[in-house]
Enzyme design. Structure first.
Site, PDB file in Angstrom:
ATOM      1  N   SER A  67     -48.212 117.627 -19.991  1.00  0.00           N
ATOM      2  CA  SER A  67     -48.706 118.755 -19.192  1.00  0.00           C
ATOM      3  C   SER A  67     -49.922 118.333 -18.385  1.00  0.00           C
ATOM      4  O   SER A  67     -50.506 117.282 -18.610  1.00  0.00           O
ATOM      5  CB  SER A  67     -49.098 119.906 -20.123  1.00  0.00           C
ATOM      6  OG  SER A  67     -50.291 119.562 -20.797  1.00  0.00           O
ATOM      7  N   LYS A  68     -50.274 119.214 -17.464  1.00  0.00           N
ATOM      8  CA  LYS A  68     -51.437 118.962 -16.623  1.00  0.00           C
ATOM      9  C   LYS A  68     -52.679 118.815 -17.496  1.00  0.00           C
ATOM     10  O   LYS A  68     -53.562 118.012 -17.217  1.00  0.00           O
ATOM     11  CB  LYS A  68     -51.599 120.128 -15.652  1.00  0.00           C
ATOM     12  CG  LYS A  68     -52.832 120.016 -14.774  1.00  0.00           C
ATOM     13  CD  LYS A  68     -52.827 121.086 -13.714  1.00  0.00           C
ATOM     14  CE  LYS A  68     -54.057 121.029 -12.831  1.00  0.00           C
ATOM     15  NZ  LYS A  68     -55.322 121.082 -13.521  1.00  0.00           N
ATOM     16  N   ARG A  69     -52.707 119.613 -18.581  1.00  0.00           N
ATOM     17  CA  ARG A  69     -53.871 119.563 -19.457  1.00  0.00           C
ATOM     18  C   ARG A  69     -54.071 118.182 -20.089  1.00  0.00           C
ATOM     19  O   ARG A  69     -55.189 117.730 -20.271  1.00  0.00           O
ATOM     20  CB  ARG A  69     -53.780 120.643 -20.534  1.00  0.00           C
ATOM     21  CG  ARG A  69     -54.858 121.685 -20.344  1.00  0.00           C
ATOM     22  CD  ARG A  69     -54.756 122.804 -21.344  1.00  0.00           C
ATOM     23  NE  ARG A  69     -53.492 123.512 -21.222  1.00  0.00           N
ATOM     24  CZ  ARG A  69     -52.742 123.889 -22.262  1.00  0.00           C
ATOM     25  NH1 ARG A  69     -53.127 123.626 -23.492  1.00  0.00           N
ATOM     26  NH2 ARG A  69     -51.619 124.538 -22.063  1.00  0.00           N
ATOM     27  N   ASP A 128     -55.839 116.154 -17.545  1.00  0.00           N
ATOM     28  CA  ASP A 128     -57.254 116.517 -17.432  1.00  0.00           C
ATOM     29  C   ASP A 128     -58.042 115.972 -18.619  1.00  0.00           C
ATOM     30  O   ASP A 128     -59.144 115.456 -18.478  1.00  0.00           O
ATOM     31  CB  ASP A 128     -57.409 118.050 -17.395  1.00  0.00           C
ATOM     32  CG  ASP A 128     -56.825 118.629 -16.110  1.00  0.00           C
ATOM     33  OD1 ASP A 128     -56.600 117.839 -15.170  1.00  0.00           O
ATOM     34  OD2 ASP A 128     -56.588 119.845 -16.058  1.00  0.00           O
TER      35      ASP A 128
END
Ligand code: GLU
Length: 501
Positions: free
Chosen positions: A264-266, A269
């Site tokens: 995921s994008k998380r 990050d």
């Protein structure tokens, strides 16, 4: 054999995830291998989820990676339009065809009525499914008389169109083949009567997707594993239309670096790596902005979920095309490993045409406001290219060629700067000033010769010289640095170091 036509069918609901990019890539590789067509179809029927700029983002991503569609909204083609929003009439005509053949029906049940049935079922520990078992007792054009239906329509009662997915007496077992998973059997009687046309008259994904794949003569549907549960429904729709289904290949997910769950994008990050190909909002840089080369990303993504066999890792896109096959797509998810992805980039950056690296370097010079320089960027690149992993490393490796040191690494100075250093550097300065040319070899001979003659340990010369030119103990061969900096820069930097350190 039917000619190969594949499609990438993203919904423009946001930036393209790296998993989507890989799906596009596999479609592209398969099309090119079989001299077929790679189609980009934009599935934008869900206006609630439409995000401005997303379609453009998809096109730019494919262009950056060289995954060029043969047919697309921009390019057109013989099977257009390639945006679903422009094909609504086609879907409705096909829905009507199913209704006329009793394969679909109008359902007038209100959301409240359905919710009540759902609750009722839940209370006795069951799940409400709208299908062959109850459709005759619900409020639809199968259970109601023609007159009642006509009245409802006259009164503008809202309705949806549902697919009569399974009917009593049909074969319960639906046997299908997926090129990745192999044989898959599903009990068709468990499938619900999916909505094909919504209350607002818009087609759902299932209807539009199947109709388009047929009308666009798609031979192979290569898509993400999240669509595997829809395969049975889609095959039933093909049957209902009297069409033969395409070949399906469901590509497994890309997993988090830990191997657990979908990337995921998380994750990006959290661990500081990109998961989108290009920058999307203003904050998150994509692979492109982080300094990945398109060919490296293509190579890495191709092998993340597919394996041609053997130990080899580096393949040009042309080689990938030659070797690609659906059967060699892995069944399990591919763990995204940011370090391995970087390793691929390192291999590509170091082998890249130096013009690409020079272009990146010039970008940094502009960004730093360095408009004029006497230093030859081409020669700088030749010295630092084999030290790069990501493109921005070029600045970290080469900054000192363009910006004279304003301070000197303390630790290096403490260790290498002796009482006699200024005298030694003054001698070096004279050697450089009077050198017949600035070739690295000439300088090396002169300086080493002088050190030998004067019984000065080489380290006493080289380390301070490097500190004077670079400001720290880093960078390529110090004579090569002198050569590229040129006489004037060298002298200036030696003077500054002698005066300030
Ligand atoms: N529009 C769907 C998506 O965005 C396409 C799925 C498919 O390829 O059938 O995932």
């Amino acid at each position: 054999m039917k000619s190969v036509r594949v499609r990438f069918a993203p919904s423009p609901t946001g930036p393209l995830h790296i998993g989507g990019v890989r799906t596009a890539l596999y479609n592209y590789l398969y099309a090119k291998k079989h001299k077929g067509a790679f189609v980009l179809r934009v599935e934008d029927t869900d206006q609630n989820r439409f995000v401005p700029g997303a379609e453009d983002y998809i096109s730019q991503t494919l262009a950056w990676l060289g995954i060029t569609p043969d047919e697309s909204p921009e390019k057109g083609g013989a099977f257009g339009p390639y945006r679903q929003s422009a094909r609504k009439a086609e879907y409705l005509a096909h829905a009507k065809r199913l209704i006329d053949n009793k394969k679909a029906y109008l359902a007038f049940d209100t959301p409240e009525e359905l919710e009540a049935l759902r609750k009722e079922a839940e209370e006795v520990g069951e799940r409400f499914v709208y299908n062959w078992q109850n459709r005759e007792s619900l409020k639809n054009s199968i259970s109601l008389s023609e007159r009642d239906v006509a009245d409802l329509l006259k009164n503008n009662s809202p309705y949806v169109v549902r697919f009569a997915s399974y009917s009593k007496g049909s074969d319960k077992t639906l046997s299908m083949t997926d090129s990745v998973r192999g044989d898959v059997a599903v009990d068709a009687s468990l499938i619900d009567d999916k909505i094909l046309v919504k209350q607002d008259g818009m087609p759902t994904y299932h209807l539009a997707n199947v109709v388009d794949d047929h009308l666009m003569e798609i031979s192979h549907v290569i898509r993400g594993e999240e669509w595997l549960p829809s395969m049975a429904l889609h095959v039933l729709l093909y049957h209902a239309f009297g069409w033969s289904p395409p070949t399906f290949a469901h590509v497994p997910l890309i997993l988090k670096p830990t191997g657990k769950g979908k990337l995921s994008k998380r994750d990006g990050d959290k661990f500081g790596f990109p998961v989108f190909p290009l920058r999307w909002d203003d904050q998150t840089p994509g692979f492109r902005e982080s300094g990945y080369l398109p060919d490296a990303l293509v190579n890495y993504l191709a092998l993340l979920g597919w394996n041609p066999g053997g130990e080899r890792e580096l393949y040009s896109t042309q080689e990938l095309i030659t070797l690609f096959s659906l059967e060699n797509i892995n069944k399990g998810g591919g763990r995204f490993d940011p370090e391995r992805c970087k390793w691929f980039n390192q291999q590509y950056v170091q082998q890249a045409d130096s013009a690409i690296i020079e272009h990146a370097l010039k970008g940094f010079l502009r960004e730093k406001g360095i408009e004029k320089t006497t230093v030859d960027t081409y020669r700088v690149v030749a010295l630092v290219q084999d030290r790069l992993t990501l493109l921005p490393d070029v600045w970290d490796e080469a900054d000192f060629f363009f910006v004279a040191p304003s301070n000197y690494d303390e630790k290096a100075v403490r260790k290498q700067w002796k009482d006699e250093t200024p005298t030694i550097l003054a001698a070096v300065k004279t050697l450089i000033t009077t050198a017949p040319n600035m070739e690295a070899e000439t300088l090396s001979e002169l300086i080493k010769g002088w050190a030998a003659e004067n019984e000065v340990r080489l380290g006493m010369v080289m380390a301070p010289l490097r500190i004077a030119l670079v400001g720290a103990l880093r960078g390529p061969d110090v004579f090569a640095i002198c050569s590229v900096l040129g006489k004037e820069n060298c002298i200036k930097r030696l003077d500054a170091a002698i005066a300030t350190v």
